[in-house]
Design an enzyme around this catalytic site. Structure first.
Site, mmCIF file in Angstrom:
data_model
loop_
_atom_site.group_PDB
_atom_site.id
_atom_site.type_symbol
_atom_site.label_atom_id
_atom_site.label_comp_id
_atom_site.label_asym_id
_atom_site.label_seq_id
_atom_site.Cartn_x
_atom_site.Cartn_y
_atom_site.Cartn_z
ATOM 1 N N HIS A 128 52.373 62.513 -26.363
ATOM 2 C CA HIS A 128 50.955 63.252 -26.528
ATOM 3 C C HIS A 128 50.045 61.868 -26.697
ATOM 4 C CE1 HIS A 128 48.101 65.044 -29.347
ATOM 5 N NE2 HIS A 128 48.711 66.258 -28.780
ATOM 6 N N TYR A 129 48.593 62.163 -26.700
ATOM 7 C CA TYR A 129 47.675 61.258 -26.795
ATOM 8 C C TYR A 129 47.439 60.574 -28.136
ATOM 9 C CZ TYR A 129 44.576 64.797 -29.006
ATOM 10 O OH TYR A 129 44.104 65.802 -29.830
ATOM 11 N N ARG A 130 47.938 61.128 -28.978
ATOM 12 C CA ARG A 130 48.014 60.799 -30.526
ATOM 13 C C ARG A 130 48.856 59.617 -30.861
ATOM 14 N NH1 ARG A 130 46.810 66.482 -33.267
ATOM 15 N NH2 ARG A 130 44.851 66.499 -33.000
#
EC number: 3.1.15.-
Length: 181
Positions: A128-130
């Protein structure tokens, strides 16, 4: 197993230095925890082959650390290049976490992600981008509650799987003593 989207992927890389334009990945390890930080599985620990020329560009700290741990010899003997290490890691992760669900977890993982983006883009895209970066809590504790910092000691082996296990333990420590959940 199709994996659980709440599981967390933890990663650590050892590199020849800190500049992804010049330096290379020499070891990768991953593990998966559930949302409560229980370790579910440890992935492959892979020494990534690099040329003698590339290894010769390491600074004194990296030479001393990675020679002392035996990593340099493992790198020289390894049959894995970046892409093979990337594919083996993804194959492991697919058993535990669907693509795009887990943030990248660990200590100073922004640095790891820079190297993944350059040398292992398929693996970088699996996250995920997080970010779940334990070093953020460490920095906040240093400023807001410094008395708790001495309660968690790292071994500092600079071996990827050891470092990941320590990151999971460190987050559990901060959960109890800093966030107090």
């Amino acid at each position: 197993m199709t994996g659980n989207e709440n599981n967390l992927i933890w990663i650590d890389l050892e590199m020849t230095g800190l500049d992804p334009e010049r330096d290379r990945i020499i070891e990768i390890a991953t593990l998966v925890t559930d949302a409560n930080l229980n370790i579910l599985a440890e992935g492959p620990v892979i020494a990534v082959h690099q040329s003698d020329e590339q290894l010769g560009l390491m600074d004194d700290w990296n030479v001393r650390t990675h020679t002392g741990s035996g990593l340099v010899e493992r790198v020289k003997a390894s049959q894995y290049d970046d892409h093979a290490a990337e594919l083996a890691t993804i194959a492991f992760l697919q058993q535990w976490v669907p693509a795009g669900k887990s943030p990248i977890c660990g200590n100073s993982v922004g640095q790891d992600r820079r190297f993944l983006f350059r040398y292992m883009p398929e693996l970088e895209a699996y996250f995920h981008y997080r970010y779940l970066d334990v070093s953020t809590l460490k920095e906040l504790a240093r400023r807001w509650k410094p008395e708790i910092l001495s309660g968690f000691k790292k071994q500092g082996t600079h071996q990827a799987m050891d470092d990941i296990r320590e990151s999971v333990g460190e987050l559990a420590y901060y959960r109890e003593h800093f966030i107090q959940l």
